[in-house]
Design an enzyme around this catalytic site. Structure first.
Site, PDB file in Angstrom:
ATOM      1  N   ASP A  15       0.790  -1.204   0.123  1.00 50.65           N
ATOM      2  CA  ASP A  15      -0.014   0.008   0.110  1.00 50.65           C
ATOM      3  C   ASP A  15       0.784   1.303  -0.063  1.00 50.65           C
ATOM      4  OD1 ASP A  15       0.860  -0.377   2.436  1.00 50.65           O
ATOM      5  OD2 ASP A  15      -1.013  -0.828   3.285  1.00 50.65           O
ATOM      6  N   ASN A  61      -7.611  -3.211  14.358  1.00 47.80           N
ATOM      7  CA  ASN A  61      -9.196  -3.525  14.013  1.00 47.80           C
ATOM      8  C   ASN A  61      -8.944  -4.627  12.886  1.00 47.80           C
ATOM      9  OD1 ASN A  61      -7.994  -2.304  11.642  1.00 47.80           O
ATOM     10  ND2 ASN A  61      -9.342  -0.701  11.341  1.00 47.80           N
ATOM     11  N   HIS A  68      -7.236  -4.971   9.993  1.00 50.55           N
ATOM     12  CA  HIS A  68      -6.990  -4.712   8.736  1.00 50.55           C
ATOM     13  C   HIS A  68      -5.722  -5.520   8.235  1.00 50.55           C
ATOM     14  CE1 HIS A  68      -4.493  -0.478   9.309  1.00 50.55           C
ATOM     15  NE2 HIS A  68      -3.749  -1.641   9.449  1.00 50.55           N
ATOM     16  N   GLU A  88      -9.535  -2.254   5.520  1.00 53.59           N
ATOM     17  CA  GLU A  88     -10.290  -2.179   6.722  1.00 53.59           C
ATOM     18  C   GLU A  88     -11.605  -3.033   6.611  1.00 53.59           C
ATOM     19  OE1 GLU A  88      -8.571  -0.257   8.613  1.00 53.59           O
ATOM     20  OE2 GLU A  88      -7.930   1.604   7.893  1.00 53.59           O
TER      21      GLU A  88
HETATM   22  P1  PGA Z   1       2.378  -1.414  12.558  1.00 53.12           P
HETATM   23  O1  PGA Z   1       0.911  -1.540  11.472  1.00 53.12           O
HETATM   24  O2  PGA Z   1       3.414  -2.631  12.014  1.00 53.12           O
HETATM   25  O3  PGA Z   1       2.847  -0.131  12.450  1.00 53.12           O
HETATM   26  O4  PGA Z   1       1.699  -2.075  13.813  1.00 53.12           O
HETATM   27  C1  PGA Z   1       0.510  -2.836  11.072  1.00 53.12           C
HETATM   28  C2  PGA Z   1      -0.677  -2.495  10.243  1.00 53.12           C
HETATM   29  O5  PGA Z   1      -1.160  -1.520  10.349  1.00 53.12           O
HETATM   30  O6  PGA Z   1      -0.844  -3.349   9.437  1.00 53.12           O
END
Ligand code: PGA
Length: 242
Positions: free
Chosen positions: A67, A136, A138, A143
């Site tokens: 992304d 959450n 995702h 999402e």
């Molecule tokens: P993080 O993000 O590694 O910064 O915890 C993970 C994600 O949001 O997929």
């Protein structure tokens, strides 16, 4: 599903780096799906230090990032383009023309999504998709929603995601509200998925994603259906699993 739990970050990083390095050693033309965020930083560091010892090469490999934020210049320090160059691409021999990241600044984001999907299709299957998970549930920036989108698309980031990512910006208002993300269909098509999770704050979502109902309300729960899912957890993230 193969779940491995580690009592130190160092061992987790070594395991993650070994999986990626092992793939490019045995399959030099591997197609890698890469992730950003706090979670993979230590794995990339370890991979770079092993690469510098001459143990393997990325010269024939291809990569696709999950992304990118919409509307952030590549040069912005929090763009995923900047992140990938800082933590990985700058230090290894992966050819720039085969290190793909969606262009979040494309004048026509929809056309950019279609271009990205064509590139992935042309490369054949993603051999190994590295993933983190949001609080959450995702994956990438897919999402929780009533329905999930198969291919690359523009997404409105959830409030929870904006808040979680505010730590990388001066304030939550500076976090871009949209991103371009690979879809769950593409993620699930990868031959192997390597999910990495760290920290007690992710213990609940790890439990829900890996043992709860398979539902689009928790996109990571779809990973339960994948035939080759490897999960690397620190002991804090594994805290709610029996
Ligand atoms: P993080 O993000 O590694 O910064 O915890 C993970 C994600 O949001 O997929």
């Amino acid at each position: 599903m193969n779940i491995l739990t580690f009592d130190s970050n160092e061992k987790l990083n070594e395991a993650g780096a070994n999986i990626i390095a092992g793939l490019v050693q045995t399959q030099p033309k591997a197609v890698l799906g890469l992730a950003t965020g706090g979670t993979p930083v230590g794995i990339y560091e370890r991979l770079v230090s092993d690469f510098k010892r001459g143990l393997f090469s990325f010269s024939q490999a291809t990569s696709f990032n999950l992304d990118e934020y919409v509307g952030l210049d590549k040069k912005h320090p929090q763009s995923y383009y900047a992140y990938m160059h800082e933590h990985l691409f700058h230090h290894i021999d992966l050819p720039a023309e085969r290190a793909h990241i969606p262009n979040g600044n494309a004048p026509d984001p929809q056309a950019e999504c279609e271009r990205y999907d064509r590139l992935i299709a042309d490369a054949g299957q993603i051999d190994l998709q590295l993933l983190g998970i949001g609080h959450n549930g995702h994956i990438g920036f897919n999402e929780p929603a009533h329905a999930l989108i198969r291919g690359t698309h523009v997404v409105d980031l959830a409030e929870e995601t904006l808040k979680a990512n505010a730590r990388f910006f001066d304030s939550v208002d500076e976090v871009p509200k949209q991103a371009i993300t690979m879809g769950v269909g593409t993620i699930l098509k990868a031959k192997t998925i390597l999910l990495v999770v760290r920290g007690a704050d992710k213990a609940d979502i790890v439990h829900r994603a890996l043992t709860g109902p398979i539902t689009t309300d928790c996109p990571a729960s779809l990973l339960q259906t994948h035939p080759h899912l490897v999960v690397l957890l620190d002991k804090e993230a594994a805290g709610k699993l029996s």
